[in-house]
Write a protein that holds these residues in place. Structure first.
Motif, PDB file in Angstrom:
ATOM      1  N   LYS A 184       0.810  -1.209   0.000  1.00 20.54           N
ATOM      2  CA  LYS A 184       0.000   0.000   0.000  1.00 20.54           C
ATOM      3  C   LYS A 184       0.849   1.268   0.000  1.00 20.54           C
ATOM      4  O   LYS A 184       0.391   2.308  -0.424  1.00 20.54           O
TER       5      LYS A 184
ATOM      6  N   SER B 297       3.689   3.261  -5.028  1.00 23.35           N
ATOM      7  CA  SER B 297       2.875   3.561  -6.206  1.00 23.35           C
ATOM      8  C   SER B 297       3.012   2.405  -7.202  1.00 23.35           C
ATOM      9  O   SER B 297       3.918   1.572  -7.092  1.00 23.35           O
ATOM     10  N   LYS B 298       2.124   2.378  -8.187  1.00 22.24           N
ATOM     11  CA  LYS B 298       2.184   1.333  -9.215  1.00 22.24           C
ATOM     12  C   LYS B 298       3.524   1.391  -9.937  1.00 22.24           C
ATOM     13  O   LYS B 298       4.133   0.351 -10.206  1.00 22.24           O
ATOM     14  N   GLN B 299       4.022   2.578 -10.222  1.00 27.82           N
ATOM     15  CA  GLN B 299       5.300   2.724 -10.920  1.00 27.82           C
ATOM     16  C   GLN B 299       6.457   2.190 -10.065  1.00 27.82           C
ATOM     17  O   GLN B 299       7.349   1.509 -10.571  1.00 27.82           O
ATOM     18  N   GLU B 300       6.432   2.469  -8.768  1.00 29.90           N
ATOM     19  CA  GLU B 300       7.484   1.963  -7.874  1.00 29.90           C
ATOM     20  C   GLU B 300       7.464   0.438  -7.818  1.00 29.90           C
ATOM     21  O   GLU B 300       8.520  -0.196  -7.814  1.00 29.90           O
TER      22      GLU B 300
END
Length: 82
Positions: free
Chosen positions: A2, A5-8
């Motif tokens: 959680k 981020s999606k990119q991370e």
């Protein structure tokens, strides 16, 4: 997950994939799994030590003063967070 981020998450996955061998034996995978679990436990233990040190340091520095009520028990919001 959680906290990421999606990119991370995608970047981390790509980095991990770099280190996965193209071919391996199941025995190697089992050994790697155990080594990974051990390393993860060690990292978690170190993180917990840092958290505990931070809390102790705040008490020592006076940022979380402990106050006793008339009954002599600790009655402090900071203690309730534990």
């Amino acid at each position: 997950m959680k906290n990421f981020s999606k990119q991370e998450i995608d970047d981390l996955t790509k980095e991990i994939i770099k280190y996965i061998p193209k071919s391996y034996h199941i025995e190697d995978a089992i050994q790697y799994k155990q080594e990974y679990i051990t390393a993860l436990a060690q990292m978690e233990e170190e993180a917990n030590k840092k958290i505990i040190f931070g809390i102790v340091f705040k008490f020592i520095s006076g940022k979380y003063p402990i106050q006793a009520d008339s009954a002599g028990t600790c009655n402090d919001d900071a203690m309730g967070k534990w």
